[in-house]
Design a protein around this motif. Structure first.
Motif, PDB file in Angstrom:
ATOM      1  N   LEU A 204       0.885  -1.185   0.094  1.00 53.48           N
ATOM      2  CA  LEU A 204      -0.069   0.018  -0.007  1.00 53.48           C
ATOM      3  C   LEU A 204       0.646   1.163  -0.084  1.00 53.48           C
ATOM      4  O   LEU A 204       1.768   1.273   0.943  1.00 53.48           O
ATOM      5  CB  LEU A 204      -0.952   0.161   1.295  1.00 53.48           C
ATOM      6  CG  LEU A 204      -1.912   0.982   1.210  1.00 53.48           C
ATOM      7  CD1 LEU A 204      -3.124   1.010   0.226  1.00 53.48           C
ATOM      8  CD2 LEU A 204      -2.565   1.251   2.908  1.00 53.48           C
ATOM      9  N   GLY A 205       0.826   2.196  -0.958  1.00 55.60           N
ATOM     10  CA  GLY A 205       1.578   3.401  -1.083  1.00 55.60           C
ATOM     11  C   GLY A 205       2.830   3.089  -0.952  1.00 55.60           C
ATOM     12  O   GLY A 205       3.793   3.789  -0.469  1.00 55.60           O
ATOM     13  N   GLY A 206       3.361   1.975  -1.673  1.00 63.28           N
ATOM     14  CA  GLY A 206       4.838   1.688  -1.967  1.00 63.28           C
ATOM     15  C   GLY A 206       5.499   1.123  -0.653  1.00 63.28           C
ATOM     16  O   GLY A 206       6.648   0.898  -0.597  1.00 63.28           O
ATOM     17  N   ALA A 207       4.883   0.525   0.199  1.00 65.67           N
ATOM     18  CA  ALA A 207       5.490  -0.067   1.511  1.00 65.67           C
ATOM     19  C   ALA A 207       4.565  -1.272   1.907  1.00 65.67           C
ATOM     20  O   ALA A 207       3.043  -1.302   1.814  1.00 65.67           O
ATOM     21  CB  ALA A 207       5.186   0.834   2.505  1.00 65.67           C
ATOM     22  N   PRO A 208       5.068  -2.264   2.435  1.00 67.45           N
ATOM     23  CA  PRO A 208       4.253  -3.452   2.980  1.00 67.45           C
ATOM     24  C   PRO A 208       3.427  -3.004   3.822  1.00 67.45           C
ATOM     25  O   PRO A 208       3.759  -2.455   5.102  1.00 67.45           O
ATOM     26  CB  PRO A 208       5.368  -4.521   3.096  1.00 67.45           C
ATOM     27  CG  PRO A 208       6.717  -3.676   3.548  1.00 67.45           C
ATOM     28  CD  PRO A 208       6.725  -2.401   2.666  1.00 67.45           C
ATOM     29  N   LEU A 209       2.179  -3.854   3.886  1.00 67.90           N
ATOM     30  CA  LEU A 209       1.412  -3.849   5.100  1.00 67.90           C
ATOM     31  C   LEU A 209       0.752  -4.970   5.341  1.00 67.90           C
ATOM     32  O   LEU A 209       0.498  -5.731   4.538  1.00 67.90           O
ATOM     33  CB  LEU A 209      -0.080  -2.704   4.447  1.00 67.90           C
ATOM     34  CG  LEU A 209      -1.047  -2.567   5.582  1.00 67.90           C
ATOM     35  CD1 LEU A 209      -1.693  -1.070   5.214  1.00 67.90           C
ATOM     36  CD2 LEU A 209      -2.059  -3.509   5.115  1.00 67.90           C
ATOM     37  N   TYR A 210       0.605  -5.465   6.656  1.00 65.37           N
ATOM     38  CA  TYR A 210      -0.040  -6.493   7.249  1.00 65.37           C
ATOM     39  C   TYR A 210      -1.182  -6.342   7.978  1.00 65.37           C
ATOM     40  O   TYR A 210      -1.190  -5.401   8.906  1.00 65.37           O
ATOM     41  CB  TYR A 210       0.829  -7.387   7.991  1.00 65.37           C
ATOM     42  CG  TYR A 210       2.177  -7.803   7.198  1.00 65.37           C
ATOM     43  CD1 TYR A 210       2.504  -8.723   6.333  1.00 65.37           C
ATOM     44  CD2 TYR A 210       3.418  -6.983   7.317  1.00 65.37           C
ATOM     45  CE1 TYR A 210       3.458  -9.133   5.842  1.00 65.37           C
ATOM     46  CE2 TYR A 210       4.625  -7.206   6.903  1.00 65.37           C
ATOM     47  CZ  TYR A 210       4.618  -8.421   5.847  1.00 65.37           C
ATOM     48  OH  TYR A 210       5.856  -8.749   5.156  1.00 65.37           O
TER      49      TYR A 210
END
Length: 285
Positions: A204-210
């Motif tokens: 999301l938005g260029g960064a990993p999200l968990y």
């Protein structure tokens, strides 16, 4: 009387933890308290690049579709490519006239299960529409007979980790980042060998999200443990949502309470819909 007992509506298991950190709250459409922010702290952008944001997503709408017709229901109601078991993606859900109900995170958690997460103000619209679609009847025939759509927003505690360092942080609980689900996947994890969670991984938005679904009995110990990592910053759900809106072009439209329409060309460019129009609302786009 405890302070939380004076508050109307639903208070999540981590309420006292948020108070200790100086959180501010707002009430959601579900009647739950949602964290807004935690006072003065490092800028969100800085935490995303070099660290990890941690948010309690209590107040986010969580819907579970279950039953034998889940696969056909998912293909009709969700406009992204059909999800195989163990996969996850942000997928628009359209009304019959092509207006957007919402753009939830959809996760296929089993042969007969599909979860949808919606932190936007449009969660109520999404819930009402999916419930309606599940019960459609034409000439005495119900295409999704046996399917049930339930609101499970209060069954588990949703925790969100977002930032470039989040794989390292969460990987510490499972023997390394290589044991985590890849972006676009969902998996059952056992953190530290005894905390069962459902973990959904996306970018999301260029960064990993968990997004992690945690049993309430383990929520407090996991929250404190995650905050013990250097570079992990507690973030209000509202603050996290605002940061995501700055990075993801379609999230701004999800703020609108009125009917929302998005251009087909934009949806395709963002990778949100499949090229065919074989989903509800597809022909009206």
């Amino acid at each position: 009387m405890a302070e939380k007992d004076k508050l109307p509506g639903v208070v999540g298991p981590l309420y006292e933890e948020h108070l200790l950190l100086g959180a501010t709250f707002e009430r959601t459409e579900l009647g739950a308290l949602r964290t807004v922010a935690y006072g003065a702290s490092a800028p969100v952008a800085e935490s995303l690049e070099d660290g990890t944001l941690l948010a309690d997503a209590t107040g986010m709408r969580m819907l579970l579709a279950s039953g034998d017709p889940v696969a056909t229901f998912g293909e009709a109601a969700f406009a992204a490519e059909p999800l195989a078991v163990g996969h996850a993606v942000f997928s628009p859900v359209f009304l019959g006239d092509g207006a957007v109900a919402s753009i939830p995170l959809a996760a296929r958690t089993g042969d007969h299960e599909l979860l949808a997460f919606d932190a936007s103000p449009r969660g109520g619209v999404l819930s009402a529409w999916l419930t309606f679609v599940a019960s459609i009847e034409q000439g005495g025939f119900r295409p999704y007979e046996g399917l049930e759509v339930e609101d499970v927003s209060h069954d588990l505690v949703p925790l969100v980790l977002w930032g470039n360092d989040s794989p390292r942080v969460l990987g510490d609980y499972v023997g390394g980042a290589g044991a985590l689900p890849r972006a676009g996947r969902v998996a059952n994890l056992m953190l530290d060998g005894h905390i069962p969670v459902v973990a959904c991984a996306v970018e999301l938005g260029g960064a990993p999200l968990y997004v992690m679904l945690v049993p309430p009995d383990f929520a407090r110990v996991l929250w404190r443990s995650l905050l013990s990592f250097r570079g992990v910053r507690p973030t209000g759900l509202a603050e996290l949502w605002d940061a995501a809106r700055e990075r993801v072009p379609w999230l701004e439209a999800m703020q609108k309470p009125d009917r929302v329409r998005l251009e087909r060309a934009d949806l395709l460019e963002w990778g949100l819909i499949r090229p065919s129009a074989d989903f509800i609302g597809g022909r009206a786009l």
